[in-house]
Design a protein around this motif. Sequence first.
Motif, PDB file in Angstrom:
ATOM      1  N   MET A  38       0.851  -1.186   0.000  1.00  0.00           N
ATOM      2  CA  MET A  38       0.000   0.000   0.000  1.00  0.00           C
ATOM      3  C   MET A  38       0.886   1.234   0.000  1.00  0.00           C
ATOM      4  O   MET A  38       1.642   1.470   0.944  1.00  0.00           O
ATOM      5  CB  MET A  38      -0.913   0.005   1.236  1.00  0.00           C
ATOM      6  CG  MET A  38      -1.868  -1.178   1.305  1.00  0.00           C
ATOM      7  SD  MET A  38      -3.070  -1.160  -0.034  1.00  0.00           S
ATOM      8  CE  MET A  38      -3.985   0.307   0.409  1.00  0.00           C
ATOM      9  N   HIS A  39       0.823   1.986  -1.077  1.00  0.00           N
ATOM     10  CA  HIS A  39       1.617   3.199  -1.179  1.00  0.00           C
ATOM     11  C   HIS A  39       0.849   4.356  -0.549  1.00  0.00           C
ATOM     12  O   HIS A  39      -0.343   4.527  -0.797  1.00  0.00           O
ATOM     13  CB  HIS A  39       1.920   3.515  -2.645  1.00  0.00           C
ATOM     14  CG  HIS A  39       2.784   2.473  -3.302  1.00  0.00           C
ATOM     15  ND1 HIS A  39       4.143   2.428  -3.148  1.00  0.00           N
ATOM     16  CD2 HIS A  39       2.447   1.423  -4.097  1.00  0.00           C
ATOM     17  CE1 HIS A  39       4.639   1.404  -3.839  1.00  0.00           C
ATOM     18  NE2 HIS A  39       3.621   0.777  -4.414  1.00  0.00           N
ATOM     19  N   SER A  40       1.512   5.140   0.249  1.00  0.00           N
ATOM     20  CA  SER A  40       0.875   6.318   0.831  1.00  0.00           C
ATOM     21  C   SER A  40       0.721   7.382  -0.240  1.00  0.00           C
ATOM     22  O   SER A  40       1.587   7.533  -1.109  1.00  0.00           O
ATOM     23  CB  SER A  40       1.729   6.860   1.979  1.00  0.00           C
ATOM     24  OG  SER A  40       3.017   7.205   1.501  1.00  0.00           O
TER      25      SER A  40
ATOM     26  N   THR B 224      -0.880  14.395  -4.801  1.00  0.00           N
ATOM     27  CA  THR B 224      -2.226  13.825  -4.855  1.00  0.00           C
ATOM     28  C   THR B 224      -3.126  14.443  -3.796  1.00  0.00           C
ATOM     29  O   THR B 224      -4.294  14.767  -4.052  1.00  0.00           O
ATOM     30  CB  THR B 224      -2.159  12.303  -4.662  1.00  0.00           C
ATOM     31  OG1 THR B 224      -1.283  11.742  -5.641  1.00  0.00           O
ATOM     32  CG2 THR B 224      -3.537  11.683  -4.796  1.00  0.00           C
ATOM     33  N   GLU B 225      -2.590  14.619  -2.595  1.00  0.00           N
ATOM     34  CA  GLU B 225      -3.388  15.224  -1.532  1.00  0.00           C
ATOM     35  C   GLU B 225      -3.742  16.669  -1.853  1.00  0.00           C
ATOM     36  O   GLU B 225      -4.869  17.111  -1.613  1.00  0.00           O
ATOM     37  CB  GLU B 225      -2.622  15.148  -0.212  1.00  0.00           C
ATOM     38  CG  GLU B 225      -2.466  13.731   0.328  1.00  0.00           C
ATOM     39  CD  GLU B 225      -1.731  13.716   1.653  1.00  0.00           C
ATOM     40  OE1 GLU B 225      -1.290  14.807   2.085  1.00  0.00           O
ATOM     41  OE2 GLU B 225      -1.594  12.635   2.249  1.00  0.00           O
TER      42      GLU B 225
ATOM     43  N   ILE C 127      -7.472  18.205  -2.258  1.00  0.00           N
ATOM     44  CA  ILE C 127      -7.925  19.362  -1.482  1.00  0.00           C
ATOM     45  C   ILE C 127      -8.416  20.471  -2.403  1.00  0.00           C
ATOM     46  O   ILE C 127      -9.425  21.131  -2.136  1.00  0.00           O
ATOM     47  CB  ILE C 127      -6.785  19.862  -0.572  1.00  0.00           C
ATOM     48  CG1 ILE C 127      -6.475  18.816   0.503  1.00  0.00           C
ATOM     49  CG2 ILE C 127      -7.159  21.191   0.072  1.00  0.00           C
ATOM     50  CD1 ILE C 127      -5.283  19.167   1.366  1.00  0.00           C
ATOM     51  N   SER C 128      -7.709  20.674  -3.514  1.00  0.00           N
ATOM     52  CA  SER C 128      -8.135  21.715  -4.450  1.00  0.00           C
ATOM     53  C   SER C 128      -9.476  21.371  -5.085  1.00  0.00           C
ATOM     54  O   SER C 128     -10.311  22.257  -5.307  1.00  0.00           O
ATOM     55  CB  SER C 128      -7.077  21.904  -5.532  1.00  0.00           C
ATOM     56  OG  SER C 128      -6.922  20.719  -6.301  1.00  0.00           O
ATOM     57  N   ARG C 129      -9.712  20.088  -5.354  1.00  0.00           N
ATOM     58  CA  ARG C 129     -11.008  19.684  -5.907  1.00  0.00           C
ATOM     59  C   ARG C 129     -12.128  19.935  -4.911  1.00  0.00           C
ATOM     60  O   ARG C 129     -13.197  20.434  -5.277  1.00  0.00           O
ATOM     61  CB  ARG C 129     -10.968  18.206  -6.290  1.00  0.00           C
ATOM     62  CG  ARG C 129     -10.130  17.899  -7.524  1.00  0.00           C
ATOM     63  CD  ARG C 129     -10.141  16.411  -7.815  1.00  0.00           C
ATOM     64  NE  ARG C 129      -9.355  16.087  -9.004  1.00  0.00           N
ATOM     65  CZ  ARG C 129      -9.151  14.849  -9.445  1.00  0.00           C
ATOM     66  NH1 ARG C 129      -9.686  13.811  -8.795  1.00  0.00           N
ATOM     67  NH2 ARG C 129      -8.428  14.640 -10.527  1.00  0.00           N
ATOM     68  N   VAL C 130     -11.872  19.597  -3.654  1.00  0.00           N
ATOM     69  CA  VAL C 130     -12.883  19.843  -2.624  1.00  0.00           C
ATOM     70  C   VAL C 130     -13.137  21.337  -2.476  1.00  0.00           C
ATOM     71  O   VAL C 130     -14.285  21.787  -2.341  1.00  0.00           O
ATOM     72  CB  VAL C 130     -12.440  19.222  -1.286  1.00  0.00           C
ATOM     73  CG1 VAL C 130     -13.402  19.618  -0.169  1.00  0.00           C
ATOM     74  CG2 VAL C 130     -12.362  17.709  -1.399  1.00  0.00           C
TER      75      VAL C 130
END
Length: 319
Positions: A8-10, A15-16, A20-23
């Motif tokens: 599982m890659h963090s 990406t984060e 956040i920009s999409r939200v």
Amino acid sequence: MPHTMSAMHSPSRATESTRISRVGRALAKLLAASAVSAVVVGSVAVAFQYVKVVPLILDAEAFESRRLQESTATNGSDTGEAGDEPWAPSDGLERGMFSWLSDMLTTWAFALILLGCYFIDHRYISHMGGLQRGAMGWVAFMASPSLGLSPELPGMQAADLTDRQWWWLSSVAAALAGLLLAILGFRHPDPPPPSSAKNAAELRALRISRVHHWLIQLVAVACGVAVGAIPHWTGAPHPHLRRLEDVPEVIITAEGPPAELAAQFGVWCLATAFAYWLVLGVVTSLCFNAAMDFEAVMPIEVSHKLDVANPVLHQESHA
């Protein structure tokens, strides 16, 4: 010992930040849609209110003022002072502007609630869907509380304001919870149609599953009605329900507006609020679809009929 990579890659910082920009963009679009809805529907609400609700309020105020003048003339003394009266906007343009401003602020809050519900579904909201959600808003915020606390005209007897506010909040919360239960019941997945059965055993099983589906919906609606009725079982606060020694003398001897005027006011408030919520549901659905760039999806049955009726157009569209 060689290093092993985790399965599982963090998520990376890029990406984060993108998430956040999409939200943030989605929230900005929802706020813009709510602001447009508030201006449009708030203006419509003022027009609705001035048809009958505001004239009834003015009649009640005139009746109350005349009653106080007669009481003062009968008693021969004026116990009130001009400085003791609370400030209120003057009749005419000033009062209309304050009504428009308050309606816009209230509509903005209601629009945010509806848009939040639309965003949870995250799909195209049709006009009919907007009308349905607007009707549910009317049930939760107007119809259910009015069963215990009817709309009040100036001069009407009423219980303590804090008690009424808390009961109104409990009634709205219970109605929303009941509507949520009913919606969850109706969104239960439909069983396959009986025509899909291959033999008698499957047909019987499908019929039984369909009966179970109907029972789930019926139980959900019954539970929703029971939850929405909880505040009404305890009863809304009214002055005549209190003990006589706890009721102030001014409430016992006070005379409110005529019963006919109060009845008309209650009916027109409910009717005006119903029209208001329907308009709010449609306008918020339009603003939500425009903000989220959602387009109407043609049903499969209609698309199939169009393809059969226009095979040449169907071939060109798939070329």
